[in-house]
Design an enzyme around this catalytic site. Structure first.
Site, PDB file in Angstrom:
ATOM      1  N   THR A 172      -2.943 -54.213  45.096  1.00 26.76           N
ATOM      2  CA  THR A 172      -2.543 -52.999  45.800  1.00 26.76           C
ATOM      3  C   THR A 172      -1.306 -53.275  46.646  1.00 26.76           C
ATOM      4  OG1 THR A 172      -4.813 -52.167  45.905  1.00 26.76           O
ATOM      5  CG2 THR A 172      -3.257 -51.223  47.460  1.00 26.76           C
ATOM      6  N   PHE A 174       0.998 -52.108  49.776  1.00 27.14           N
ATOM      7  CA  PHE A 174       0.903 -51.397  51.045  1.00 27.14           C
ATOM      8  C   PHE A 174       2.290 -51.279  51.679  1.00 27.14           C
ATOM      9  CE2 PHE A 174      -3.252 -53.232  50.398  1.00 27.14           C
ATOM     10  CZ  PHE A 174      -4.149 -52.317  50.929  1.00 27.14           C
TER      11      PHE A 174
END
Length: 277
Positions: A172, A174
């Site tokens: 992921t 960010f």
């Protein structure tokens, strides 16, 4: 003074893990929604926000691109977190005892092979770390949770299996955001500049707007479109490019972009983080 970094979710969430890795000198601050995260920084309750924007397995995080332009915040850094999924349960339970696991809806399909092999059924929860907190309190027999090892440590659960995700590239991305603009060249890698724009209502406007990046040798690493206020004719674009706004070729490309856009807003300039650094 204790500096805080706000994130969406419960303690033990992957966003919490991102906060600890990227800003170990800040105290993580859990918030219920992405809007609450942004409000915490805007109000001064937190200095920074940690917001997920995309995942290598399930794509763009819903609502984030809609919130960024109106947030009033600026991107100061990016961070990548490898999503390692663990199966956990209250003390005393063994893997053979587990018949059901609870987790955020996006985690369950990512462990399909492991769950099928062990005859375990997935049950959707609003939040994986929240599910870990709930199961620690209730100790439902035969029920486990899929979440991060950090969640197990946070709520005193036993890890029964680690790294059970099907894809070993699950990561992921960010964005770390703050109230102040930081255009300084920093870090040991190249700079990334992120911006949003809307093209003018003329034929081939997007094609012409993108031409300036190609002719000036600016690498565009991301270009995504999304609707504004549910209107099919109101499309906004989010883009990441390699370079700093003061670079000569980036200046020329952005000048050409401005000619073909009705709105253009630079969200931030920041060092490229591993793994793309």
């Amino acid at each position: 003074m204790v500096h805080k970094i706000a994130f969406q979710g419960e303690l033990g969430a992957y966003s919490h893990e991102a906060c600890l890795a990227a800003r170990p000198d800040h105290e993580p601050m859990a918030c219920a929604t992405f809007e609450d995260v942004i409000d915490a920084v805007r109000s001064g309750a937190a200095e920074l926000a940690m917001l997920p924007v995309e995942n290598s397995t399930y794509g763009r995080v819903a609502d984030i691109h809609r919130l960024l332009p109106q947030s009033g915040l600026h991107i100061v850094d990016e961070a990548f977190v490898r999503v390692r999924i663990a199966l956990m349960a209250p003390k005393g339970m063994q893997l053979a005892d587990i018949h059901t696991v609870r987790a955020h809806l996006v985690l369950i399909p990512q462990c399909r092979s492991f769950l099928a092999e062990h005859g375990i059924t997935g049950e959707a929860a609003a939040d994986s770390a929240g599910a870990a907190a709930d199961i620690a309190a209730s100790a439902d027999p035969g029920v486990g949770v899929l979440a991060s090892v950090l969640a197990a440590d946070t709520y005193g659960l036993n890890v029964l299996a680690k790294d059970i995700e099907d894809a070993d590239h699950n990561t992921t991305r960010f964005l770390i955001m703050g109230r102040d603009v930081d255009l300084a060249r920093r870090g040991d890698t190249h700079m990334i500049t992120s911006f949003v724009f809307r093209v003018r209502n003329i034929p081939a406007a997007l094609y012409k707007a993108m031409g300036g990046f190609a002719t000036n040798g600016v690498n565009m690493t991301k270009l995504e479109s999304y609707m504004i206020d549910g209107e099919f004719t109101a499309t906004q674009f989010y883009a990441d490019i390699t370079g700093h706004p003061d670079d000569a070729n980036v200046k020329l490309a952005m000048e050409e972009l401005r000619y073909f856009t009705s709105e253009l807003s630079v969200l931030g300039t920041y060092p490229a983080a591993f793994p793309r650094s």
